[in-house]
Design a protein around this motif. Structure first.
Motif, mmCIF file in Angstrom:
data_model
loop_
_atom_site.group_PDB
_atom_site.id
_atom_site.type_symbol
_atom_site.label_atom_id
_atom_site.label_comp_id
_atom_site.label_asym_id
_atom_site.label_seq_id
_atom_site.Cartn_x
_atom_site.Cartn_y
_atom_site.Cartn_z
ATOM 1 N N PRO A 8 0.848 -1.335 -0.050
ATOM 2 C CA PRO A 8 0.106 -0.147 0.020
ATOM 3 C C PRO A 8 0.887 1.221 -0.213
ATOM 4 O O PRO A 8 1.859 1.305 0.477
ATOM 5 C CB PRO A 8 -0.713 -0.305 1.425
ATOM 6 N N GLU A 9 0.460 2.383 -0.448
ATOM 7 C CA GLU A 9 0.854 3.789 -0.391
ATOM 8 C C GLU A 9 0.149 4.773 0.134
ATOM 9 O O GLU A 9 -0.933 4.521 0.418
ATOM 10 C CB GLU A 9 1.638 4.113 -1.956
ATOM 11 N N ALA A 10 0.650 5.785 0.074
ATOM 12 C CA ALA A 10 -0.318 7.140 0.380
ATOM 13 C C ALA A 10 -0.559 7.282 1.798
ATOM 14 O O ALA A 10 -1.536 7.992 2.132
ATOM 15 C CB ALA A 10 -1.457 7.240 -0.523
ATOM 16 N N ALA A 11 0.504 6.441 2.693
ATOM 17 C CA ALA A 11 0.073 6.498 4.131
ATOM 18 C C ALA A 11 -1.149 5.431 4.245
ATOM 19 O O ALA A 11 -1.876 5.611 5.420
ATOM 20 C CB ALA A 11 0.264 7.755 4.673
ATOM 21 N N SER A 12 -1.737 4.859 3.311
ATOM 22 C CA SER A 12 -2.832 4.113 3.457
ATOM 23 C C SER A 12 -2.960 2.986 4.367
ATOM 24 O O SER A 12 -3.895 2.913 5.322
ATOM 25 C CB SER A 12 -3.367 3.544 2.346
ATOM 26 N N SER A 13 -1.589 2.485 4.537
ATOM 27 C CA SER A 13 -1.237 1.414 5.824
ATOM 28 C C SER A 13 -1.306 1.770 7.014
ATOM 29 O O SER A 13 -1.523 1.176 7.817
ATOM 30 C CB SER A 13 0.119 0.783 5.286
ATOM 31 N N GLN A 23 1.396 15.535 11.033
ATOM 32 C CA GLN A 23 1.455 15.667 9.377
ATOM 33 C C GLN A 23 2.943 15.003 9.040
ATOM 34 O O GLN A 23 3.072 14.474 8.268
ATOM 35 C CB GLN A 23 1.568 17.301 8.948
ATOM 36 N N ALA A 24 3.822 15.086 10.120
ATOM 37 C CA ALA A 24 4.981 14.700 10.006
ATOM 38 C C ALA A 24 5.066 13.228 10.123
ATOM 39 O O ALA A 24 5.770 12.473 9.003
ATOM 40 C CB ALA A 24 6.142 15.236 10.992
ATOM 41 N N GLN A 25 4.190 12.790 10.783
ATOM 42 C CA GLN A 25 4.089 11.154 10.820
ATOM 43 C C GLN A 25 3.731 10.510 9.626
ATOM 44 O O GLN A 25 4.214 9.426 9.164
ATOM 45 C CB GLN A 25 3.342 10.611 12.106
ATOM 46 N N ILE A 26 2.776 11.429 9.185
ATOM 47 C CA ILE A 26 2.219 10.922 7.615
ATOM 48 C C ILE A 26 2.937 10.945 6.697
ATOM 49 O O ILE A 26 3.306 9.850 5.739
ATOM 50 C CB ILE A 26 0.730 11.454 7.303
ATOM 51 N N ILE A 80 4.519 7.989 4.350
ATOM 52 C CA ILE A 80 4.397 7.859 2.866
ATOM 53 C C ILE A 80 5.809 7.392 2.394
ATOM 54 O O ILE A 80 6.092 6.660 1.387
ATOM 55 C CB ILE A 80 3.928 9.260 2.452
ATOM 56 N N GLU A 81 6.806 8.069 3.017
ATOM 57 C CA GLU A 81 8.365 7.672 2.508
ATOM 58 C C GLU A 81 8.523 6.331 2.786
ATOM 59 O O GLU A 81 9.566 5.700 1.917
ATOM 60 C CB GLU A 81 9.428 8.602 3.219
ATOM 61 N N ALA A 82 8.351 5.755 4.019
ATOM 62 C CA ALA A 82 8.551 4.496 4.600
ATOM 63 C C ALA A 82 7.916 3.327 3.400
ATOM 64 O O ALA A 82 8.411 2.397 2.990
ATOM 65 C CB ALA A 82 8.124 3.918 5.854
ATOM 66 N N GLU A 83 6.633 3.637 3.196
ATOM 67 C CA GLU A 83 5.817 2.956 2.225
ATOM 68 C C GLU A 83 6.672 2.920 0.795
ATOM 69 O O GLU A 83 6.654 1.830 0.227
ATOM 70 C CB GLU A 83 4.418 3.346 1.968
ATOM 71 N N ALA A 84 6.924 4.181 0.295
ATOM 72 C CA ALA A 84 7.856 4.275 -1.078
ATOM 73 C C ALA A 84 9.122 3.408 -1.105
ATOM 74 O O ALA A 84 9.217 2.994 -1.898
ATOM 75 C CB ALA A 84 7.872 5.794 -1.270
ATOM 76 N N GLU A 85 9.744 3.524 0.103
ATOM 77 C CA GLU A 85 10.860 2.598 0.117
ATOM 78 C C GLU A 85 10.605 1.225 -0.174
ATOM 79 O O GLU A 85 11.153 0.418 -1.086
ATOM 80 C CB GLU A 85 11.569 2.797 1.531
ATOM 81 N N ALA A 86 9.502 0.467 0.352
ATOM 82 C CA ALA A 86 9.084 -0.674 0.235
ATOM 83 C C ALA A 86 8.538 -0.910 -0.980
ATOM 84 O O ALA A 86 8.990 -2.122 -1.729
ATOM 85 C CB ALA A 86 8.150 -1.154 1.509
ATOM 86 N N PHE A 87 7.683 -0.124 -1.409
ATOM 87 C CA PHE A 87 7.080 -0.011 -2.795
ATOM 88 C C PHE A 87 8.316 -0.269 -3.920
ATOM 89 O O PHE A 87 8.166 -0.953 -4.892
ATOM 90 C CB PHE A 87 6.493 1.319 -3.064
ATOM 91 N N ARG A 88 9.332 0.538 -3.630
ATOM 92 C CA ARG A 88 10.554 0.598 -4.815
ATOM 93 C C ARG A 88 10.831 -0.861 -4.870
ATOM 94 O O ARG A 88 11.204 -1.529 -6.068
ATOM 95 C CB ARG A 88 11.489 1.513 -4.295
#
Ligand code: COA
Length: 248
Positions: free
Chosen positions: A136-141, A213-216, A220-228
């Motif tokens: 998942p992305e967009a902080a949906s997780s 906001q900073a947590q979200i 988003i960045e942590a998910e992006a890392e896994a997504f890559r």
């Protein structure tokens, strides 16, 4: 016609995804256009609410899968995607969405950042990330389990089971379900209702309600890392090829 149409009417800025022949699958330039429209609204005191709409035949089919394939060779997640996701999270203006037909992937996860969502009776939300070998992305997780509890979020985000408009309302993503013919007028009325409120009180209330906001942003960045990492996996490559070859 551009594939993102931005129009201002009084205090409401409308962002219309306009690639109906591809069910509004988002290309990098479309993410860029959406991000620009959201970021650009920040400096405009006269704009008090943003309305995101798709097409009557489909809200958004998620990320363009051809673009995903290109990313598997570049190994980079397109910068415009992250720009858009952070713009959603950082928007100080309230966000309203009008959803008809299919909302897939980011088409659904962007709704988790909206303050008010109106859906047509035929709306269908789904996030087939895992079936595509992705995450998942967009902080949906982070946001979806908070909103609907872990078990229901797992069903949506991991099992990929779609939500009808009514189920999405029960899950807390959608506010109102209306007949397709009334969708845009109902969403515009809600956007105008929000825009008519004292804007600084709306902004302060949103900040208090949305959490850190900073947590979200970090999520988003942590998910992006896994997504890559998942993008270049054999599971993802096979799923993209299956989609792109389905009609050949
Ligand atoms: N990326 C690229 N192209 C897409 C797309 C996407 N995400 N979603 C749809 N399209 C294209 C189709 O390939 C088709 O192109 P073609 O006319 O050149 O063959 C066109 O848009 C219409 O789509 P089609 O599948 O024929 O429409 P449908 O009404 O039968 O189904 C969807 C609509 C949204 C259910 C289906 O297109 C779909 O599942 N899309 C993929 C969604 C997805 O997995 N997104 C990624 C989430 S992370």
């Amino acid at each position: 016609m551009p594939d993102i149409i931005v129009s201002d009417d009084g205090a409401v800025r409308t962002l219309r995804m306009n690639r109906p022949e591809k069910k509004n699958a988002l290309t990098l330039s479309m993410y860029e256009g959406m991000a620009e429209a959201i970021e650009g609204a920040a400096a405009r005191d006269d704009l008090r609410c943003l309305l995101i709409v798709g097409h009557e035949t489909g809200f958004c089919a998620g990320n363009d899968i051809g673009d995903f394939v290109e990313m598997t060779t570049s190994g980079a997640l397109g910068a415009p995607i992250l720009r858009f996701l952070h713009a959603l999270n950082r928007s100080e203006k309230p966000l309203v969405a009008a959803v008809a037909g299919r909302a897939v992937g980011v088409g659904t996860t962007m709704l988790l950042h909206c303050d008010h969502v109106v859906a047509a009776e035929d709306a269908m939300l789904s996030t087939p990330f895992v079936a595509l070998g992705l995450v998942p992305e967009a902080a949906s997780s982070l946001i979806a389990p908070r909103l609907m509890g872990h078990a229901r979020a797992f069903e949506l985000l991991v099992m990929g089971r779609p939500l009808t408009a009514t189920a999405a309302k029960a899950a807390g993503i959608v506010n109102t379900v209306v007949a397709a013919a009334e969708l845009e007028s109902a969403a515009l009325a809600a956007a105008r209702e929000i825009a008519a409120l004292p804007p600084h009180a709306v902004a302060a209330s949103r900040r208090l309600m949305r959490g850190a906001q900073a947590q979200i942003d970090g999520h988003i960045e942590a998910e992006a890392e896994a997504f890559r990492k998942r993008l270049v996996s054999p599971e993802a490559k096979a799923a993209f090829a299956a989609f792109l070859n389905k009609k050949k």
